[in-house]
Design a protein around this motif. Structure first.
Motif, PDB file in Angstrom:
ATOM      1  N   ASP A  37       0.869  -1.180   0.000  1.00 44.12           N
ATOM      2  CA  ASP A  37       0.000   0.000   0.000  1.00 44.12           C
ATOM      3  C   ASP A  37       0.904   1.227   0.000  1.00 44.12           C
ATOM      4  O   ASP A  37       1.738   1.372   0.881  1.00 44.12           O
ATOM      5  N   ILE A  38       0.720   2.091  -0.970  1.00 47.00           N
ATOM      6  CA  ILE A  38       1.592   3.258  -1.135  1.00 47.00           C
ATOM      7  C   ILE A  38       1.538   4.192   0.080  1.00 47.00           C
ATOM      8  O   ILE A  38       2.492   4.909   0.348  1.00 47.00           O
ATOM      9  N   ASN A  39       0.442   4.158   0.850  1.00 49.55           N
ATOM     10  CA  ASN A  39       0.310   5.019   2.018  1.00 49.55           C
ATOM     11  C   ASN A  39       0.688   4.353   3.326  1.00 49.55           C
ATOM     12  O   ASN A  39       0.909   5.041   4.321  1.00 49.55           O
ATOM     13  N   GLU A  40       0.746   3.041   3.366  1.00 46.39           N
ATOM     14  CA  GLU A  40       0.993   2.327   4.610  1.00 46.39           C
ATOM     15  C   GLU A  40       2.305   1.555   4.626  1.00 46.39           C
ATOM     16  O   GLU A  40       2.903   1.393   5.685  1.00 46.39           O
ATOM     17  N   SER A  41       2.728   1.055   3.496  1.00 45.70           N
ATOM     18  CA  SER A  41       3.937   0.229   3.428  1.00 45.70           C
ATOM     19  C   SER A  41       5.189   1.077   3.573  1.00 45.70           C
ATOM     20  O   SER A  41       5.229   2.226   3.150  1.00 45.70           O
ATOM     21  N   ASP A  42       6.189   0.463   4.131  1.00 46.14           N
ATOM     22  CA  ASP A  42       7.504   1.071   4.237  1.00 46.14           C
ATOM     23  C   ASP A  42       8.395   0.392   3.191  1.00 46.14           C
ATOM     24  O   ASP A  42       7.931  -0.435   2.423  1.00 46.14           O
ATOM     25  N   ARG A  97       7.522   5.721 -15.347  1.00 45.25           N
ATOM     26  CA  ARG A  97       6.315   5.013 -15.760  1.00 45.25           C
ATOM     27  C   ARG A  97       6.324   3.568 -15.277  1.00 45.25           C
ATOM     28  O   ARG A  97       5.324   3.046 -14.795  1.00 45.25           O
ATOM     29  N   ARG A  98       7.446   2.921 -15.431  1.00 47.88           N
ATOM     30  CA  ARG A  98       7.565   1.507 -15.065  1.00 47.88           C
ATOM     31  C   ARG A  98       7.321   1.300 -13.566  1.00 47.88           C
ATOM     32  O   ARG A  98       6.668   0.334 -13.161  1.00 47.88           O
ATOM     33  N   VAL A  99       7.822   2.198 -12.747  1.00 49.52           N
ATOM     34  CA  VAL A  99       7.623   2.123 -11.299  1.00 49.52           C
ATOM     35  C   VAL A  99       6.137   2.273 -10.968  1.00 49.52           C
ATOM     36  O   VAL A  99       5.573   1.466 -10.224  1.00 49.52           O
ATOM     37  N   ILE A 100       5.499   3.297 -11.528  1.00 48.54           N
ATOM     38  CA  ILE A 100       4.078   3.546 -11.244  1.00 48.54           C
ATOM     39  C   ILE A 100       3.222   2.389 -11.732  1.00 48.54           C
ATOM     40  O   ILE A 100       2.316   1.932 -11.030  1.00 48.54           O
ATOM     41  N   GLU A 101       3.540   1.867 -12.914  1.00 49.87           N
ATOM     42  CA  GLU A 101       2.794   0.730 -13.456  1.00 49.87           C
ATOM     43  C   GLU A 101       2.909  -0.483 -12.530  1.00 49.87           C
ATOM     44  O   GLU A 101       1.912  -1.157 -12.247  1.00 49.87           O
ATOM     45  N   SER A 102       4.105  -0.763 -12.041  1.00 51.06           N
ATOM     46  CA  SER A 102       4.295  -1.894 -11.124  1.00 51.06           C
ATOM     47  C   SER A 102       3.527  -1.692  -9.828  1.00 51.06           C
ATOM     48  O   SER A 102       2.934  -2.635  -9.295  1.00 51.06           O
ATOM     49  N   LEU A 103       3.539  -0.470  -9.311  1.00 50.29           N
ATOM     50  CA  LEU A 103       2.810  -0.182  -8.069  1.00 50.29           C
ATOM     51  C   LEU A 103       1.299  -0.334  -8.260  1.00 50.29           C
ATOM     52  O   LEU A 103       0.602  -0.838  -7.383  1.00 50.29           O
ATOM     53  N   ILE A 104       0.793   0.074  -9.415  1.00 51.07           N
ATOM     54  CA  ILE A 104      -0.630  -0.101  -9.706  1.00 51.07           C
ATOM     55  C   ILE A 104      -0.953  -1.590  -9.806  1.00 51.07           C
ATOM     56  O   ILE A 104      -1.906  -2.074  -9.199  1.00 51.07           O
ATOM     57  N   LYS A 105      -0.138  -2.320 -10.565  1.00 50.71           N
ATOM     58  CA  LYS A 105      -0.409  -3.741 -10.794  1.00 50.71           C
ATOM     59  C   LYS A 105      -0.351  -4.579  -9.522  1.00 50.71           C
ATOM     60  O   LYS A 105      -1.095  -5.545  -9.389  1.00 50.71           O
ATOM     61  N   CYS A 106       0.511  -4.227  -8.583  1.00 55.04           N
ATOM     62  CA  CYS A 106       0.609  -5.022  -7.350  1.00 55.04           C
ATOM     63  C   CYS A 106      -0.465  -4.635  -6.338  1.00 55.04           C
ATOM     64  O   CYS A 106      -0.622  -5.297  -5.322  1.00 55.04           O
ATOM     65  N   GLY A 107      -1.202  -3.571  -6.607  1.00 59.17           N
ATOM     66  CA  GLY A 107      -2.302  -3.182  -5.730  1.00 59.17           C
ATOM     67  C   GLY A 107      -1.969  -2.095  -4.732  1.00 59.17           C
ATOM     68  O   GLY A 107      -2.732  -1.848  -3.800  1.00 59.17           O
ATOM     69  N   ALA A 108      -0.852  -1.407  -4.916  1.00 55.94           N
ATOM     70  CA  ALA A 108      -0.435  -0.385  -3.956  1.00 55.94           C
ATOM     71  C   ALA A 108      -1.359   0.837  -3.941  1.00 55.94           C
ATOM     72  O   ALA A 108      -1.317   1.626  -2.997  1.00 55.94           O
ATOM     73  N   PHE A 109      -2.191   0.993  -4.967  1.00 50.35           N
ATOM     74  CA  PHE A 109      -3.130   2.118  -5.012  1.00 50.35           C
ATOM     75  C   PHE A 109      -4.582   1.668  -4.810  1.00 50.35           C
ATOM     76  O   PHE A 109      -5.505   2.443  -5.030  1.00 50.35           O
ATOM     77  N   ASP A 110      -4.790   0.435  -4.386  1.00 43.48           N
ATOM     78  CA  ASP A 110      -6.151  -0.074  -4.204  1.00 43.48           C
ATOM     79  C   ASP A 110      -6.931   0.690  -3.146  1.00 43.48           C
ATOM     80  O   ASP A 110      -8.157   0.677  -3.141  1.00 43.48           O
ATOM     81  N   PHE A 111      -6.240   1.397  -2.242  1.00 47.41           N
ATOM     82  CA  PHE A 111      -6.920   2.190  -1.213  1.00 47.41           C
ATOM     83  C   PHE A 111      -7.861   3.215  -1.836  1.00 47.41           C
ATOM     84  O   PHE A 111      -8.842   3.629  -1.223  1.00 47.41           O
ATOM     85  N   SER A 112      -7.558   3.647  -3.073  1.00 50.52           N
ATOM     86  CA  SER A 112      -8.341   4.698  -3.727  1.00 50.52           C
ATOM     87  C   SER A 112      -9.693   4.212  -4.235  1.00 50.52           C
ATOM     88  O   SER A 112     -10.514   5.018  -4.662  1.00 50.52           O
ATOM     89  N   LYS A 113      -9.918   2.910  -4.194  1.00 54.01           N
ATOM     90  CA  LYS A 113     -11.176   2.300  -4.659  1.00 54.01           C
ATOM     91  C   LYS A 113     -11.408   2.517  -6.155  1.00 54.01           C
ATOM     92  O   LYS A 113     -12.532   2.440  -6.627  1.00 54.01           O
ATOM     93  N   VAL A 114     -10.332   2.802  -6.889  1.00 55.32           N
ATOM     94  CA  VAL A 114     -10.398   2.911  -8.345  1.00 55.32           C
ATOM     95  C   VAL A 114      -9.848   1.606  -8.897  1.00 55.32           C
ATOM     96  O   VAL A 114      -8.861   1.063  -8.384  1.00 55.32           O
TER      97      VAL A 114
END
Length: 183
Positions: A37-42, A97-114
């Motif tokens: 999670d981009i907001n919770e993970s270290d 781009r590659r970093v953001i794509e990987s973070l999206i794909k692994c679910g790090a932005f799922d908190f946004s409910k998008v």
């Protein structure tokens, strides 16, 4: 035991086989493993409230420089509100781009409910607009458009989420194994 497992997982962050082994041990202990999670993970694996939080360093294509930039911005500006907010705040010279794509794909932005499908669909537009906002910010001549860019850009196409099978393929691709579910 959880702190020990978090330290063990962190020490083997580049070895997916060992991580799978340690995560199986965590499950045997009855520990819940929370996804990235981009907001919770270290950077490393951590323990929070009797649960193990996945470390961002274990996500493929996300290097130390990108992680340092992300964590520094989160510390300075608070939690990210969306993937658009993230794109405008982090240094896109380090977080590409590659970093953001990987973070999206692994679910790090799922908190946004998008849906991940929606975030990936707007990724090119997000990067283009975020670079423009950052360039204007760098010139110290922010226009009204740049200041309000966050509100205007948080629009996503009306598309369905990827099928469950595709989501677990993304996990395997970005983390090296299945964390939330297995095919």
């Amino acid at each position: 035991p959880l702190e020990f497992m978090a330290a063990s997982l962190t020490s083997e962050v580049q070895n997916p086989d060992k991580i799978v082994k340690y995560l199986a041990e965590c499950r045997e202990l009855g520990a819940e493993i929370l996804p990235p999670d981009i907001n919770e993970s270290d950077k490393s694996f951590t323990v929070a409230g009797g649960q193990l939080r996945f470390g961002l360093a274990a996500v493929k294509n996300v290097g130390d420089a990108a992680l340092d930039a992300i964590l520094a911005e989160r510390e300075k500006g608070g939690k990210f509100r969306s993937v658009f907010d993230f794109g405008q705040r982090v240094d896109l010279r380090k977080v590409n781009r590659r970093v953001i794509e990987s973070l999206i794909k692994c679910g790090a932005f799922d908190f946004s409910k998008v849906f991940r499908s929606q975030m990936l669909a707007v990724l090119d537009d997000l990067l283009e607009r975020s670079q423009s906002v950052q360039k204007k910010r760098g010139e110290s001549q922010m226009s009204m458009w740049a200041e309000s860019a966050g509100q205007a850009e948080d629009r996503y196409p009306e598309i369905d989420e990827f099928p469950e099978t595709q989501l677990i393929v993304f996990e395997k691709e970005t983390i090296g194994f299945y964390i939330s579910r297995h095919p």
